[in-house]
Design a protein around this motif. Structure first.
Motif, short mmCIF file in Angstrom:
data_model
loop_
_atom_site.label_atom_id
_atom_site.label_comp_id
_atom_site.label_asym_id
_atom_site.label_seq_id
_atom_site.Cartn_x
_atom_site.Cartn_y
_atom_site.Cartn_z
N VAL A 181 12.63 5.61 -8.97
CA VAL A 181 11.89 4.48 -8.42
C VAL A 181 10.73 5.05 -7.61
O VAL A 181 10.93 5.96 -6.81
CB VAL A 181 12.80 3.62 -7.51
N ASP A 182 9.52 4.55 -7.83
CA ASP A 182 8.38 5.10 -7.12
C ASP A 182 8.37 4.70 -5.64
O ASP A 182 8.89 3.65 -5.26
CB ASP A 182 7.07 4.66 -7.78
N ALA A 183 7.72 5.54 -4.85
CA ALA A 183 7.73 5.35 -3.40
C ALA A 183 6.66 4.36 -2.94
O ALA A 183 6.54 4.08 -1.76
CB ALA A 183 7.50 6.69 -2.71
N ASP A 184 5.86 3.85 -3.88
CA ASP A 184 4.74 3.00 -3.46
C ASP A 184 5.08 1.51 -3.52
O ASP A 184 4.23 0.67 -3.27
CB ASP A 184 3.51 3.30 -4.31
N GLY A 185 6.32 1.19 -3.84
CA GLY A 185 6.73 -0.21 -3.84
C GLY A 185 6.41 -0.97 -5.11
O GLY A 185 6.61 -2.18 -5.19
N GLN A 186 5.93 -0.27 -6.14
CA GLN A 186 5.57 -0.98 -7.38
C GLN A 186 6.80 -1.39 -8.19
O GLN A 186 6.73 -2.34 -8.97
CB GLN A 186 4.68 -0.08 -8.25
N HIS A 187 7.90 -0.69 -7.99
CA HIS A 187 9.10 -0.98 -8.79
C HIS A 187 10.04 -1.88 -8.00
O HIS A 187 10.41 -1.57 -6.88
CB HIS A 187 9.81 0.31 -9.20
N GLN A 241 1.94 -4.70 -7.04
CA GLN A 241 0.86 -3.85 -6.57
C GLN A 241 1.44 -2.78 -5.65
O GLN A 241 2.42 -3.02 -4.95
CB GLN A 241 -0.17 -4.69 -5.78
N ARG A 242 0.85 -1.64 -5.68
CA ARG A 242 1.14 -0.58 -4.74
C ARG A 242 1.01 -1.16 -3.31
O ARG A 242 0.09 -1.89 -3.01
CB ARG A 242 0.05 0.45 -5.02
N GLN A 243 1.96 -0.82 -2.41
CA GLN A 243 1.95 -1.45 -1.08
C GLN A 243 0.96 -0.80 -0.13
O GLN A 243 0.43 -1.46 0.75
CB GLN A 243 3.35 -1.37 -0.48
MG LIG Z 1 2.40 3.65 -8.53
#
Ligand SMILES: [Mg+2]
Ligand SMILES: Nc1nc2c(ncn2[C@@H]2O[C@H](COP(=O)(O)OP(=O)(O)O)[C@@H](O)[C@H]2O)c(=O)[nH]1
Lengths: 115, 233
Positions: free
Chosen positions: B89-95, B202-204
């Motif tokens: 899971v990506d760290a940018d909140g996209q998932h 969207q990326r947070q």
């Molecule tokens: Mg991303």
């Protein structure tokens, strides 16, 4: 011609002494020292007597010994470069594994201490 | 435990201090009982601290290895701690972690499941060379896999034990190797791949690692990696 010979001979000797000094200070692994030492031993006589390879080059259809030396030098340097790229790739893979091990160990240590 | 399986969420993070804590909290809130490992890839910011305070286990690499390097570490951790499933899971909140149970369920009939953006749900779009690259890749891989794979570069992925055992020792560190080469290797070796449609958000915070300028280079590199992975042992 004599001037040129002096120049090439001095360059060859300079390179040999750099290699020797690096080995002496334990900065160069033995395998590379041997490799470059051999190169020096082959190149220095050629530097002093550029005509040395003329008979051989004529036999295989190269106009002059100097061209033959240049050609062989380019091939040799290419092979060395490829070898070094390979060596670096291997080292990167090794350090990657070490970095992972370190991260895992530290994580586990923290988990144990935290309990 | 999800569906009777021990699940580990692996979050690769590089300089994501602004979003990683929220992601960890959301994962733990939505999915009680799963393990959460944040792999901090030599961040220069407070990513590790933020993740730890939010309740994640943190493994910190001493220097930046890239997503592939971080993920092999994650799979190794999952392998050594006997997890049945590892999910990236990506760290940018996209998932969105609410899709995780769906991914786990899909592992009943597959060894590796991709959360795919172009499979109907959501409205994710890309343009230009990057899009061409993605289209060609997914066409080629779908053919090889005998089942549709519409989003080959998605970082939202689930692996079962068989796949974890492979990835703990083999996971490419090169750019795009972690997405493309991984899939080619799995398909070529008879692993079953499947996809689950997902919506991505969207990326947070922070900036995505790919800029639009790079997208032509992206196409060339994607083609190269694909060609290489077809002939590599
Ligand atoms: Mg991303
Ligand atoms: N471990 C690690 N993670 C990275 C690196 N670069 C990006 N990431 C992470 O990979 C995820 C996806 O990155 P992002 O820039 O959003 O790529 P995109 O979603 O494919 O556009 C995020 O969780 C990032 O923190 C890196 O060099 N190392």
């Amino acid at each position: 011609m004599v001037k040129l010979t002096i120049l090439t001979a001095i360059s060859g000797l300079a390179v040999l002494s750099i290699i020797f000094e690096l080995v002496r200070r334990r900065q160069l692994r033995e395998k590379y020292a041997i490799l470059w030492g051999l190169v020096g031993i082959v190149v220095i006589p050629l530097a002093i007597f550029p005509g040395l390879l003329n008979p051989l080059s004529r036999a295989i259809g190269v106009a002059s010994g100097v061209s033959l030396v240049l050609f062989l030098a380019v091939v040799f340097l290419l092979v060395v470069c490829i070898h070094l790229s390979w060596e670096v790739s291997r080292l990167e893979e090794e350090t990657r594994t070490l970095a992972e091990d370190l991260a895992l160990l530290r994580t586990e240590m923290r988990e144990r201490v935290g309990q | 435990m999800i569906n009777g399986k021990r699940v580990l969420i692996v979050i690769p993070a590089w300089n994501e201090q602004a979003s990683v804590a929220d992601v960890v909290r959301e994962v733990r809130g939505e999915l009680p009982g799963v393990g959460v490992l944040v792999v901090d890839d030599g961040s220069k910011d407070r990513t590790s601290d933020m993740a730890r305070d939010a309740g994640a286990t943190v493994a910190r690499l001493p220097y930046n290895l890239g997503v592939g390097g971080a993920m092999r570490l994650g799979y190794r951790y999952g392998y050594e701690h006997d997890y049945d499933v590892v999910i990236q899971v990506d760290a940018d909140g996209q998932h969105d972690p609410r899709y995780v149970p769906k991914l786990v369920d899909a592992l009943d009939d597959a060894d590796f499941v991709i959360g795919a953006r172009f499979a109907g749900e959501g409205d994710y779009t890309v343009h230009g060379p990057r899009k061409w690259a993605m289209t060609m890749l997914s066409a080629a891989l779908s053919r090889m896999n005998h089942a549709k794979l519409s989003d080959t570069t998605s970082g939202f992925r689930a692996a079962n034990r068989r796949t974890i055992e492979l990835f703990a020792f083999w996971y490419p560190v090169e750019y795009l190797g972690d997405t493309i080469e991984v899939l080619v290797r799995l398909v070529r070796n008879g692993y079953r791949l499947a996809q689950v449609p997902v919506t991505m958000r969207q990326r947070q915070a922070g900036t995505p690692s790919h800029s639009p300028v790079k997208s032509t280079v992206y196409l060339a590199r994607a083609a190269l990696i694909f060609a290489l992975s077809m002939v590599r042992k």
